[in-house]
Scaffold this active site. Structure first.
Site, PDB file in Angstrom:
ATOM      1  N   SER A 167       0.862  -1.184   0.000  1.00 21.57           N
ATOM      2  CA  SER A 167       0.000   0.000   0.000  1.00 21.57           C
ATOM      3  C   SER A 167       0.901   1.238   0.000  1.00 21.57           C
ATOM      4  CB  SER A 167      -0.951  -0.017   1.199  1.00 21.57           C
ATOM      5  OG  SER A 167      -1.865   1.057   1.121  1.00 21.57           O
ATOM      6  N   HIS A 194      -2.556  -1.184  -3.292  1.00 25.58           N
ATOM      7  CA  HIS A 194      -3.701  -0.300  -3.099  1.00 25.58           C
ATOM      8  C   HIS A 194      -3.555   0.925  -4.000  1.00 25.58           C
ATOM      9  CE1 HIS A 194      -4.213  -2.013   1.261  1.00 25.58           C
ATOM     10  NE2 HIS A 194      -4.534  -2.876   0.325  1.00 25.58           N
ATOM     11  N   ASP A 290      -4.097  -4.924   6.305  1.00 23.89           N
ATOM     12  CA  ASP A 290      -4.448  -5.761   5.162  1.00 23.89           C
ATOM     13  C   ASP A 290      -3.302  -6.718   4.858  1.00 23.89           C
ATOM     14  OD1 ASP A 290      -5.905  -6.737   3.015  1.00 23.89           O
ATOM     15  OD2 ASP A 290      -5.143  -5.225   1.627  1.00 23.89           O
TER      16      ASP A 290
END
Length: 348
Positions: A167, A194, A290
């Protein structure tokens, strides 16, 4: 009664040991421990990596006792150079940071150390440290060095797939990671980063240059092939499904536990189900958790989990969550993780 086993070097002589520690007191204590072991001798005791490399050029060693906290180049950063300077040498990393299962211990083993041992915080000999070190040295020297054998063996990959989640800060981390993976290592690579969907095509083009291999944006029924990289689109998770010809991707747009779209967890979960112990998951810089649940499933299936270290991460949320849960087999900078992949070996 059989005589005690006394390890010897490859040529039948005493085991030659190099001590690398910045503390003169600790070097002296370690030397006394070694000198008390029959069939072992200290060839040099030095205070840094540069001195150790110079010592290896002047005289060979069979075993290195290596501290982490060294002036200039730290022990873990210098470990690959020491092993390159003395092919076949075995290394035991000694540090207060090397408790069993700790990030430092996992990192040391992933870099090629034969073993690690935590130093006592008080006296160098507290808690029976000398006895434990002597036993560990004997155990390490009993082991056949990696790569030895009676005949040539073909190098094989330890994994069948690499799945990478990232991310915030992940795009910058992917560059040195992918650069360290040679093009001839043609394992399929999955990437979930992401990013908004509007950036997916541009991101895929970037990855093609970095990875030096073709890149596809995941779609339903896209076959997972060796030598290719697949990136998640911005509006769907990657899930891996088995097929008659191997495996393929399926897009999943259902809400994820992390709230991310795309999410790393569904990718890791499905990779664990399809590839099991032959899976390698890598978690790079990113905010939140995540990937932590999926990493747990990878480990439960017997696969390997590698995470980016805190110092090189823009945000240590995602890799930190995995590391703090004790799920990481190895921790390092993106370049070090790429080098780990390139060695094609599972951690010891």
């Amino acid at each position: 009664m059989n005589a005690p086993f006394t390890p010897t070097a490859a040529d039948g002589t005493a085991v030659r040991i190099l001590i690398v520690d910045d503390s003169a007191v600790t070097r002296a204590v370690l030397a006394r421990i070694v000198d008390a072991m029959p069939g072992h001798r200290v060839v040099a005791a030095v205070g840094g990596i540069a001195q150790a490399t110079g010592s290896l050029e002047a005289q060979p060693a069979d075993l290195i006792l290596l501290d982490i906290n060294l002036p200039g180049i730290d022990g873990l950063s210098g470990l690959p150079d020491l092993m390159a300077a003395a092919p076949g040498v075995r290394v035991i990393v000694l540090s207060g940071d090397c408790a069993d299962g700790s990030p430092a211990a996992c990192h040391a083993l992933s870099l090629g150390a034969a073993a690690t041992l935590a130093k006592p915080e008080s006296s160098p000999l507290a808690g029976g440290f000398g006895t434990r070190l002597a036993a560990l040295i004997e155990r390490v020297m009993r082991t056949v060095p990696r790569g030895t054998g009676t005949g040539a063996t073909r190098r094989s990959d330890a994994f069948d797939i690499i799945a990478i989640g990232a991310s915030t800060g992940g795009i910058h981390a992917l560059a040195p990671l992918l650069a360290a993976i040679p093009p001839d290592l043609d394992l399929p690579i999955l990437v979930t980063q992401h990013l908004p969907g509007t950036f997916t095509d541009y991101f895929a083009q970037q990855l093609a240059g970095l990875a030096r291999r073709p890149v596809d944006v995941a779609r339903d029924s896209l076959r997972i092939q060796r030598g290719r990289l697949i990136v998640a689109p911005g509006d769907a998770h990657i899930r891996v499904v088995p097929t008659s010809e191997g495996a393929a991707t399926r897009l999943d747009r259902s809400p994820s536990i992390s709230g991310c779209m795309p999410s790393v967890d569904p990718m890791f979960d499905s990779v664990a189900q399809v590839y099991g112990a032959r899976a390698l998951a890598i978690v790079l810089s990113g905010m939140g958790r995540d990937g932590a649940r999926g990493a747990a499933n990878i480990r439960a299936a017997g696969g390997i989990v590698a995470v980016q270290d805190q110092a090189s991460s823009v945000v240590w949320g995602m890799p930190g969550a995995v590391a703090e849960a004790g799920l990481a087999n190895t921790i390092g900078t993106p370049a070090q993780l790429g080098a780990f992949v390139a060695r094609r070996r599972r951690p010891a």
